[in-house]
Write a protein that holds these residues in place. Structure first.
Motif, short mmCIF file in Angstrom:
data_model
loop_
_atom_site.label_atom_id
_atom_site.label_comp_id
_atom_site.label_asym_id
_atom_site.label_seq_id
_atom_site.Cartn_x
_atom_site.Cartn_y
_atom_site.Cartn_z
N GLN A 142 -51.82 -38.31 -45.38
CA GLN A 142 -52.27 -37.11 -46.08
C GLN A 142 -52.85 -37.51 -47.42
OE1 GLN A 142 -49.04 -34.52 -47.07
NE2 GLN A 142 -50.37 -32.79 -47.49
N ARG A 143 -54.00 -36.95 -47.76
CA ARG A 143 -54.61 -37.19 -49.06
C ARG A 143 -54.63 -35.88 -49.83
NH1 ARG A 143 -58.34 -41.75 -49.92
NH2 ARG A 143 -58.30 -43.02 -48.06
N VAL A 144 -54.16 -35.95 -51.07
CA VAL A 144 -54.20 -34.77 -51.92
C VAL A 144 -55.65 -34.46 -52.26
CG1 VAL A 144 -53.41 -33.77 -54.10
CG2 VAL A 144 -51.93 -35.32 -52.83
N THR A 145 -56.35 -35.47 -52.74
CA THR A 145 -57.80 -35.37 -52.98
C THR A 145 -58.41 -36.72 -52.60
OG1 THR A 145 -57.72 -36.18 -55.25
CG2 THR A 145 -57.50 -33.80 -54.95
N ILE A 146 -59.71 -36.77 -52.60
CA ILE A 146 -60.43 -38.00 -52.24
C ILE A 146 -60.08 -39.14 -53.19
CG2 ILE A 146 -62.73 -39.04 -52.03
CD1 ILE A 146 -62.21 -37.19 -49.77
N ASP A 147 -59.83 -38.83 -54.45
CA ASP A 147 -59.57 -39.85 -55.46
C ASP A 147 -58.21 -40.54 -55.30
OD1 ASP A 147 -61.99 -39.10 -56.50
OD2 ASP A 147 -61.13 -37.75 -57.99
N PHE A 148 -57.25 -39.86 -54.67
CA PHE A 148 -55.90 -40.41 -54.54
C PHE A 148 -55.76 -41.23 -53.27
CE2 PHE A 148 -55.10 -36.84 -57.37
CZ PHE A 148 -54.26 -37.43 -58.31
N LEU A 149 -54.85 -42.19 -53.30
CA LEU A 149 -54.54 -42.98 -52.12
C LEU A 149 -53.82 -42.11 -51.10
CD1 LEU A 149 -53.26 -46.27 -53.79
CD2 LEU A 149 -55.42 -45.93 -52.60
N PRO A 150 -53.96 -42.41 -49.80
CA PRO A 150 -53.28 -41.60 -48.79
C PRO A 150 -51.76 -41.81 -48.85
CG PRO A 150 -54.36 -43.47 -47.78
CD PRO A 150 -54.77 -43.48 -49.21
N HIS A 151 -51.03 -40.76 -48.47
CA HIS A 151 -49.57 -40.81 -48.38
C HIS A 151 -49.19 -40.79 -46.91
CE1 HIS A 151 -48.68 -40.23 -52.63
NE2 HIS A 151 -49.73 -39.43 -52.65
N PHE A 152 -48.28 -41.67 -46.55
CA PHE A 152 -47.82 -41.76 -45.17
C PHE A 152 -47.08 -40.49 -44.78
CE2 PHE A 152 -44.38 -42.84 -42.22
CZ PHE A 152 -45.13 -43.33 -41.16
N LYS A 153 -47.39 -39.96 -43.58
CA LYS A 153 -46.70 -38.78 -43.08
C LYS A 153 -45.86 -39.11 -41.85
CE LYS A 153 -47.82 -34.04 -43.32
NZ LYS A 153 -48.68 -32.96 -43.03
N ARG A 154 -46.51 -39.66 -40.79
CA ARG A 154 -45.74 -40.02 -39.60
C ARG A 154 -46.48 -41.06 -38.77
NH1 ARG A 154 -46.64 -34.63 -39.01
NH2 ARG A 154 -48.47 -34.11 -37.84
N TYR A 155 -45.74 -41.68 -37.89
CA TYR A 155 -46.24 -42.77 -37.05
C TYR A 155 -45.73 -42.52 -35.64
CZ TYR A 155 -47.78 -47.65 -36.55
OH TYR A 155 -48.45 -48.79 -36.23
N TYR A 156 -46.62 -42.50 -34.66
CA TYR A 156 -46.25 -42.22 -33.28
C TYR A 156 -46.73 -43.36 -32.40
CZ TYR A 156 -46.36 -40.07 -28.65
OH TYR A 156 -46.19 -39.82 -27.32
N VAL A 157 -45.83 -43.88 -31.56
CA VAL A 157 -46.18 -44.93 -30.62
C VAL A 157 -45.60 -44.56 -29.26
CG1 VAL A 157 -45.94 -47.37 -30.02
CG2 VAL A 157 -46.14 -46.71 -32.42
N CYS A 158 -46.46 -44.59 -28.23
CA CYS A 158 -46.01 -44.42 -26.84
C CYS A 158 -46.62 -45.57 -26.05
CB CYS A 158 -46.45 -43.08 -26.27
SG CYS A 158 -45.83 -42.81 -24.60
N PHE A 159 -45.76 -46.48 -25.60
CA PHE A 159 -46.23 -47.66 -24.89
C PHE A 159 -46.68 -47.29 -23.49
CE2 PHE A 159 -43.13 -49.34 -27.98
CZ PHE A 159 -44.00 -50.14 -28.70
N ASP A 160 -47.70 -48.01 -23.00
CA ASP A 160 -48.27 -47.76 -21.69
C ASP A 160 -47.21 -47.85 -20.59
OD1 ASP A 160 -50.49 -47.25 -19.92
OD2 ASP A 160 -50.37 -49.38 -19.34
N ALA A 161 -46.32 -48.81 -20.69
CA ALA A 161 -45.27 -48.98 -19.68
C ALA A 161 -44.38 -47.74 -19.60
CB ALA A 161 -44.43 -50.21 -20.00
N LEU A 162 -44.13 -47.11 -20.71
CA LEU A 162 -43.31 -45.88 -20.71
C LEU A 162 -44.08 -44.71 -20.08
CD1 LEU A 162 -41.69 -46.09 -24.23
CD2 LEU A 162 -40.56 -46.42 -22.03
N LYS A 163 -45.38 -44.69 -20.31
CA LYS A 163 -46.20 -43.63 -19.72
C LYS A 163 -46.19 -43.72 -18.19
CE LYS A 163 -49.73 -43.25 -23.33
NZ LYS A 163 -51.17 -43.40 -23.55
N ARG A 164 -46.27 -44.96 -17.70
CA ARG A 164 -46.33 -45.17 -16.25
C ARG A 164 -44.96 -45.01 -15.60
NH1 ARG A 164 -47.95 -50.61 -15.60
NH2 ARG A 164 -48.04 -50.92 -17.84
N GLY A 165 -43.89 -45.13 -16.37
CA GLY A 165 -42.53 -44.95 -15.84
C GLY A 165 -41.98 -46.20 -15.40
#
Length: 109
Positions: free
Chosen positions: A86-109
């Motif tokens: 998330q960026r407050v404005t263009i001038d500010f550095l982004p702030h981390f909000k969330r990270y999502y990972v779903c591995f292919d092996a888990l998708k396939r079962g």
């Protein structure tokens, strides 16, 4: 003569563990542990040095998240990797909000 850098080095762990520690407490601890009398301004500078060092670590680690996501995408084809910032404005550095990972092996079962 004791400098703010010396105080920051001596109390780095303490200040990291207790970031809301009062300047008077640092001043008193300097008297007991280092056997010196220091000003509140010197304690302020020492605390600021430690906080800036901590902030610098966060920036470096945040940068590593992008590298990690890129590496996962290139090595594990079919996996889903999403990082939301998330960026407050263009001038500010982004702030981390969330990270999502779903591995292919888990998708396939």
């Amino acid at each position: 003569m004791v400098t703010a850098v010396m105080i920051a080095q001596h109390f780095e762990v303490t200040i990291k563990d207790h970031p809301k520690m009062k300047l008077r407490e640092i001043q008193i601890k300097c008297g007991f542990e280092m056997h010196v009398n220091v000003t509140i301004d010197c304690c302020y500078r020492a605390k600021k040095i430690v906080k800036e060092k901590m902030a610098g670590n966060h920036k470096k680690e945040f940068g590593l998240l992008w590298d990690y996501a890129h590496e996962l995408r290139s090595k594990m084809l079919g996996s889903t990797i999403k990082m939301v910032v998330q960026r407050v404005t263009i001038d500010f550095l982004p702030h981390f909000k969330r990270y999502y990972v779903c591995f292919d092996a888990l998708k396939r079962g």
